[in-house]
Motif scaffolding. Structure first.
Motif, mmCIF file in Angstrom:
data_model
loop_
_atom_site.group_PDB
_atom_site.id
_atom_site.type_symbol
_atom_site.label_atom_id
_atom_site.label_comp_id
_atom_site.label_asym_id
_atom_site.label_seq_id
_atom_site.Cartn_x
_atom_site.Cartn_y
_atom_site.Cartn_z
ATOM 1 N N VAL A 176 -46.318 -15.383 17.643
ATOM 2 C CA VAL A 176 -46.318 -16.537 16.754
ATOM 3 C C VAL A 176 -45.188 -17.470 17.154
ATOM 4 C CG1 VAL A 176 -44.875 -15.384 15.028
ATOM 5 C CG2 VAL A 176 -46.279 -17.317 14.348
ATOM 6 N N SER A 177 -45.456 -18.777 17.130
ATOM 7 C CA SER A 177 -44.460 -19.794 17.460
ATOM 8 C C SER A 177 -44.449 -20.828 16.345
ATOM 9 C CB SER A 177 -44.802 -20.457 18.797
ATOM 10 O OG SER A 177 -43.902 -21.505 19.091
ATOM 11 N N VAL A 178 -43.278 -21.094 15.808
ATOM 12 C CA VAL A 178 -43.137 -21.998 14.661
ATOM 13 C C VAL A 178 -42.125 -23.089 14.989
ATOM 14 C CG1 VAL A 178 -42.561 -22.177 12.216
ATOM 15 C CG2 VAL A 178 -43.568 -20.057 13.105
ATOM 16 N N ILE A 179 -42.548 -24.334 14.865
ATOM 17 C CA ILE A 179 -41.615 -25.460 14.917
ATOM 18 C C ILE A 179 -41.270 -25.796 13.477
ATOM 19 C CG2 ILE A 179 -41.280 -27.883 15.521
ATOM 20 C CD1 ILE A 179 -43.227 -27.466 17.836
ATOM 21 N N ALA A 180 -39.983 -25.805 13.156
ATOM 22 C CA ALA A 180 -39.557 -26.037 11.777
ATOM 23 C C ALA A 180 -38.412 -27.049 11.737
ATOM 24 C CB ALA A 180 -39.117 -24.729 11.122
ATOM 25 N N VAL A 181 -38.327 -27.747 10.622
ATOM 26 C CA VAL A 181 -37.225 -28.669 10.362
ATOM 27 C C VAL A 181 -36.140 -27.918 9.600
ATOM 28 C CG1 VAL A 181 -36.534 -30.751 9.100
ATOM 29 C CG2 VAL A 181 -38.687 -30.707 10.358
ATOM 30 N N LEU A 184 -29.883 -28.952 5.260
ATOM 31 C CA LEU A 184 -28.738 -28.375 4.561
ATOM 32 C C LEU A 184 -28.782 -28.880 3.126
ATOM 33 C CD1 LEU A 184 -26.204 -26.627 4.981
ATOM 34 C CD2 LEU A 184 -24.958 -28.715 5.548
ATOM 35 N N VAL A 185 -29.003 -27.962 2.185
ATOM 36 C CA VAL A 185 -29.162 -28.324 0.781
ATOM 37 C C VAL A 185 -28.164 -27.520 -0.047
ATOM 38 C CG1 VAL A 185 -30.738 -28.504 -1.171
ATOM 39 C CG2 VAL A 185 -31.611 -28.796 1.153
ATOM 40 N N ASP A 186 -27.177 -28.207 -0.618
ATOM 41 C CA ASP A 186 -26.162 -27.537 -1.441
ATOM 42 C C ASP A 186 -25.503 -26.368 -0.701
ATOM 43 O OD1 ASP A 186 -26.711 -29.284 -3.549
ATOM 44 O OD2 ASP A 186 -28.280 -27.976 -4.352
ATOM 45 N N GLY A 187 -25.228 -26.575 0.576
ATOM 46 C CA GLY A 187 -24.574 -25.540 1.370
ATOM 47 C C GLY A 187 -25.481 -24.431 1.836
ATOM 48 N N GLN A 188 -26.777 -24.526 1.549
ATOM 49 C CA GLN A 188 -27.722 -23.493 1.943
ATOM 50 C C GLN A 188 -28.647 -24.003 3.043
ATOM 51 O OE1 GLN A 188 -29.755 -21.995 -1.526
ATOM 52 N NE2 GLN A 188 -27.863 -21.566 -2.623
ATOM 53 N N ALA A 189 -29.144 -23.067 3.864
ATOM 54 C CA ALA A 189 -30.033 -23.415 4.972
ATOM 55 C C ALA A 189 -31.479 -23.405 4.494
ATOM 56 C CB ALA A 189 -29.853 -22.421 6.118
ATOM 57 N N GLU A 190 -32.156 -24.516 4.711
ATOM 58 C CA GLU A 190 -33.565 -24.614 4.331
ATOM 59 C C GLU A 190 -34.409 -24.781 5.585
ATOM 60 O OE1 GLU A 190 -35.019 -26.351 0.376
ATOM 61 O OE2 GLU A 190 -35.320 -27.981 1.805
ATOM 62 N N ILE A 191 -35.441 -23.942 5.711
ATOM 63 C CA ILE A 191 -36.344 -23.971 6.864
ATOM 64 C C ILE A 191 -37.714 -24.425 6.388
ATOM 65 C CG2 ILE A 191 -37.426 -22.594 8.688
ATOM 66 C CD1 ILE A 191 -35.036 -20.704 8.527
ATOM 67 N N ILE A 192 -38.219 -25.528 6.982
ATOM 68 C CA ILE A 192 -39.493 -26.115 6.572
ATOM 69 C C ILE A 192 -40.441 -26.115 7.769
ATOM 70 C CG2 ILE A 192 -40.619 -28.128 5.562
ATOM 71 C CD1 ILE A 192 -37.811 -28.960 4.550
ATOM 72 N N PRO A 193 -41.436 -25.211 7.812
ATOM 73 C CA PRO A 193 -42.357 -25.149 8.959
ATOM 74 C C PRO A 193 -43.198 -26.421 9.074
ATOM 75 C CG PRO A 193 -42.510 -23.183 7.578
ATOM 76 C CD PRO A 193 -41.718 -24.185 6.806
ATOM 77 N N ARG A 194 -43.393 -26.877 10.319
ATOM 78 C CA ARG A 194 -44.207 -28.070 10.562
ATOM 79 C C ARG A 194 -45.355 -27.810 11.535
ATOM 80 N NH1 ARG A 194 -41.528 -32.954 9.634
ATOM 81 N NH2 ARG A 194 -43.441 -33.907 10.447
ATOM 82 N N ARG A 217 -44.805 -17.922 4.585
ATOM 83 C CA ARG A 217 -43.925 -16.868 5.105
ATOM 84 C C ARG A 217 -42.633 -17.447 5.679
ATOM 85 N NH1 ARG A 217 -47.158 -12.110 8.362
ATOM 86 N NH2 ARG A 217 -49.011 -11.965 7.037
ATOM 87 N N PHE A 218 -42.768 -18.575 6.376
ATOM 88 C CA PHE A 218 -41.617 -19.115 7.104
ATOM 89 C C PHE A 218 -40.841 -20.170 6.320
ATOM 90 C CE2 PHE A 218 -43.965 -17.253 10.632
ATOM 91 C CZ PHE A 218 -42.953 -16.728 11.410
ATOM 92 N N SER A 219 -41.316 -20.538 5.136
ATOM 93 C CA SER A 219 -40.575 -21.487 4.302
ATOM 94 C C SER A 219 -39.458 -20.729 3.600
ATOM 95 C CB SER A 219 -41.499 -22.148 3.279
ATOM 96 O OG SER A 219 -42.485 -22.920 3.925
ATOM 97 N N LEU A 220 -38.223 -21.001 3.989
ATOM 98 C CA LEU A 220 -37.091 -20.206 3.502
ATOM 99 C C LEU A 220 -35.956 -21.106 3.037
ATOM 100 C CD1 LEU A 220 -36.887 -17.605 6.416
ATOM 101 C CD2 LEU A 220 -37.863 -17.206 4.152
ATOM 102 N N ARG A 221 -35.237 -20.607 2.049
ATOM 103 C CA ARG A 221 -33.954 -21.198 1.663
ATOM 104 C C ARG A 221 -32.951 -20.058 1.620
ATOM 105 N NH1 ARG A 221 -32.745 -25.794 -2.911
ATOM 106 N NH2 ARG A 221 -30.492 -25.894 -2.591
#
Length: 264
Positions: A176-181, A184-194, A217-221
């Motif tokens: 699996v290959s994911v390109i994500a944006v 930085l939100v309130d000091g936390q890392a946010e991963i948004i798959p595109r 699955r890949f949308s993370l904070r």
């Protein structure tokens, strides 16, 4: 002449040995202080930069001090890394090596927190052998040329990442290959798959339904904790196979487990 050269070499060797020994003692003292300041279980690694050390010790002013700790547990994360570089540090040697209270002044702190791929993998169900990779404009354009959404061209590579690993879907394993944006939100890392593909980065885009399932699955904070020594988070990026949050703080006084602005 030969005896003079030998004598000079011996003196130089003794000076280096004394300088090294004094630096080691000071680094140990700073390490204990930083453990309390950053709230660590164990003493971090400390390096006082610059040679000779003794000239800095006499003045009580040090150009830079590196503090590093690894494998720190923060919430669900198990292997967080922390690094801080303290610049223009004021700390008399007698105070550092003495038994009384210790207080350091610091002109600037550059702090980072690093989240490794092993921690990210624990947060993504059904994914193994996860890798964190940088991505560039060419790779984004290539993804569009191979059927990806045209909006991928608008992504700034500095704020993007490629996540790659092995996914288990319907009992079958596939690359699996994911390109994500990255945000930085309130000091936390946010991963948004595109863009998500099975079979590698050059595979065809997935049907919309499967794409949406994997996006969940890949949308993370991720909360990696505060940056060391009250540094304000300003940047999130993928670097060297990890996600790194970095930031700065200025004009600090450190002592008794507290961090305060000097008021300059």
């Amino acid at each position: 002449m030969r005896r003079l050269v030998i004598a000079l070499l011996v003196l130089v060797g003794l000076f280096v040995a004394v300088d090294y020994g004094a630096a080691a003692l000071a680094e140990s003292a700073v390490s204990r202080q930083m453990r309390e300041q950053i709230g660590l279980v164990d003493d971090p690694s400390v390096r006082i930069n610059g040679f000779p050390f003794l000239t800095q010790a006499i003045s009580g002013q040090y150009s830079s001090v590196d503090v590093e700790a690894t494998r720190i547990q923060v919430g669900e994360l198990q292997d967080v890394g922390v690094h801080a570089q303290l610049r223009e540090v004021g700390a008399p040697l007698s105070m550092l090596l003495g038994s009384g209270p210790k207080s350091l002044t610091v002109k600037e702190v550059a702090g980072t927190v690093q989240i490794p791929a092993s921690d990210l993998e624990r947060l993504v169900p059904g994914i193994e052998k996860l890798r964190i990779e940088n991505i560039d404009d060419y790779a984004l354009q290539q993804a569009v040329d191979e059927g990806g959404d045209k909006s991928l061209r608008t992504i700034d590579p500095e704020n993007a990442v490629r996540l790659a690993g092995t996914a288990t879907l319907l009992g079958q394993q596939a690359e699996v290959s994911v390109i994500a944006v990255l945000q930085l939100v309130d000091g936390q890392a946010e991963i948004i798959p595109r863009d998500i593909r099975l079979g590698g980065s050059d595979a065809a885009p997935l049907p919309a339904a499967i794409q949406r399932t994997l996006e969940q699955r890949f949308s993370l904070r991720i909360d990696p904790g505060s940056l060391p020594l009250a540094a304000t988070p300003t940047k999130l990026r993928a670097v060297g196979g990890v996600l790194e949050i970095s930031g700065y703080a200025d004009d600090l006084t450190l002592g008794n487990g507290t961090v305060a602005a000097t008021g300059k």
